[in-house]
Design an enzyme around this catalytic site. Sequence first.
Site, PDB file in Angstrom:
ATOM      1  N   HIS A 160       0.846  -1.198   0.000  1.00 53.45           N
ATOM      2  CA  HIS A 160       0.000   0.000   0.000  1.00 53.45           C
ATOM      3  C   HIS A 160       0.878   1.244   0.000  1.00 53.45           C
ATOM      4  CE1 HIS A 160       1.197  -0.400   4.192  1.00 53.45           C
ATOM      5  NE2 HIS A 160       0.941   0.896   4.337  1.00 53.45           N
ATOM      6  N   ASP A 172       0.817   5.231   1.792  1.00 54.78           N
ATOM      7  CA  ASP A 172       0.128   5.947   2.869  1.00 54.78           C
ATOM      8  C   ASP A 172      -0.562   7.178   2.272  1.00 54.78           C
ATOM      9  OD1 ASP A 172       1.137   4.026   4.562  1.00 54.78           O
ATOM     10  OD2 ASP A 172       2.797   5.261   5.283  1.00 54.78           O
ATOM     11  N   HIS A 216       4.828   0.076  -0.040  1.00 51.66           N
ATOM     12  CA  HIS A 216       5.529  -0.726   0.974  1.00 51.66           C
ATOM     13  C   HIS A 216       4.617  -1.812   1.528  1.00 51.66           C
ATOM     14  CE1 HIS A 216       3.743   2.814   2.934  1.00 51.66           C
ATOM     15  NE2 HIS A 216       3.637   2.112   4.050  1.00 51.66           N
ATOM     16  N   ARG A 271       7.000  -8.793  15.381  1.00 50.73           N
ATOM     17  CA  ARG A 271       7.437  -7.419  15.121  1.00 50.73           C
ATOM     18  C   ARG A 271       6.390  -6.459  15.671  1.00 50.73           C
ATOM     19  NH1 ARG A 271       9.711  -3.795  11.545  1.00 50.73           N
ATOM     20  NH2 ARG A 271       8.311  -2.310  10.572  1.00 50.73           N
TER      21      ARG A 271
HETATM   22  O1  AKG Z   1       5.106  -1.729  10.401  1.00 51.93           O
HETATM   23  C1  AKG Z   1       5.676  -1.018   9.579  1.00 51.93           C
HETATM   24  O2  AKG Z   1       6.884  -0.856   9.558  1.00 51.93           O
HETATM   25  C2  AKG Z   1       4.895  -0.307   8.506  1.00 51.93           C
HETATM   26  C3  AKG Z   1       3.526   0.108   8.919  1.00 51.93           C
HETATM   27  C4  AKG Z   1       2.762   0.757   7.833  1.00 51.93           C
HETATM   28  O3  AKG Z   1       3.120   0.742   6.688  1.00 51.93           O
HETATM   29  C5  AKG Z   1       1.501   1.429   8.159  1.00 51.93           C
HETATM   30  O4  AKG Z   1       1.026   1.337   9.314  1.00 51.93           O
HETATM   31  O5  AKG Z   1       0.946   2.088   7.239  1.00 51.93           O
HETATM   32 FE   FE2 Z   2       2.108   2.266   5.524  1.00 51.02          FE
END
Ligand code: AKG
Ligand code: FE2
Length: 355
Positions: A233, A235, A292, A302
């Site tokens: 996706h 942001d 990403h 994680r």
């Molecule tokens: O967990 C991550 O490093 C990325 C999180 C992410 O891309 C998001 O919350 O939009």
């Molecule tokens: Fe993100």
Amino acid sequence: MSSLSDAYRNAPLLSHHIIPLDFESVKHVPESHSWQNFDSSLSTRDQPPESLPIIDLADPNALNLVGQVCEAWGMFQVTNHGISSVLLTDVEYETKRFFSLPSKEKMKALRSPGGASGYGVARITPFFNKFMWHEGFTIVESPVHHAREVWPHGYQRFCEVMEEYQKKMKELTERLLVLILKFLGLPGVLLDLEWLRHPTSHDPCRPDSCTALQLNYYPSCPDPTRAMGLAPHTDSLLLTVIHQVRGTHGGLEILKDGVGWVRIVPMEGALVVNVGDMLHIMSNGMFPSVLHRVVVDKTSHRMSLAYFYGPPVDHRLSPFTASGAPVRFRPVTVGKYIEMKAKSLEDALSQVRVR
Ligand SMILES: O=C(O)CCC(=O)C(=O)O
Ligand SMILES: [Fe+2]
């Protein structure tokens, strides 16, 4: 519409799209979470991780360096960011305190179908036919309502720490944005933001920005080759700042042109910053809104905290071009764009692109 919560209320989710799986109770990846043909896209998993450029905010040349990495990568790491290690330790502790609760306790903080805040699956879930190996807790403004449901007598510390973190993150993102917008050539008078001194609203109660803090938990997974932590996706807002909880496993990847999925390994003490769709629009396409995703691991979990920052929802976004080059996007308000993204995810950008 005056806040991020209002923008989300206009695009409610179905309730079965909100409740995460009880990951503790499963020994195998269920069909609902099993992504087909996922292996073929793991092209770079065995390659050495790529080192994301690091910008030292104390560097007198930070302005040019930030501009250059935004253009080349759409993502970078930042040091001398002003977020103390003590505060990072506190948010890590509170994040772990929440996610390590039993599933039925976390459910007390469940997000409502039209709600922005609370516990639940990733907001992008309805766009995919499989669920992700992920639990989230979204905080818009104060988390007090949900935290009190979970810890009737122990919610205050969680709220204080999350609020302090959001305050510091706002200072940092505004500082970064001023550098980035200066690099783009925006006139200096606009640059103490407010939001770019735009007189769209005379409402004294109008929020001065649109922000959210997303706590992410990716449990370890019996078969990571079939599960997806967070699907690909971009942001939506201007900038995102990600802190990967120390001692937890990496898994963030970006799609790099001509290379494929590249694993990002944050340097200890640095924060990861990425360009979102709205900065892509404001830069007239010069800065990529980087695609990403997060992959999961067999033995380690994680956790991460993602802070999202954008202009107030009634702000009219439009491309800025110092050179007078033809604009590539039509103007759109922040609120409208969030709604478009909630309805059509990655098609939203092409809906506002004019060339
Ligand atoms: O967990 C991550 O490093 C990325 C999180 C992410 O891309 C998001 O919350 O939009
Ligand atoms: Fe993100």
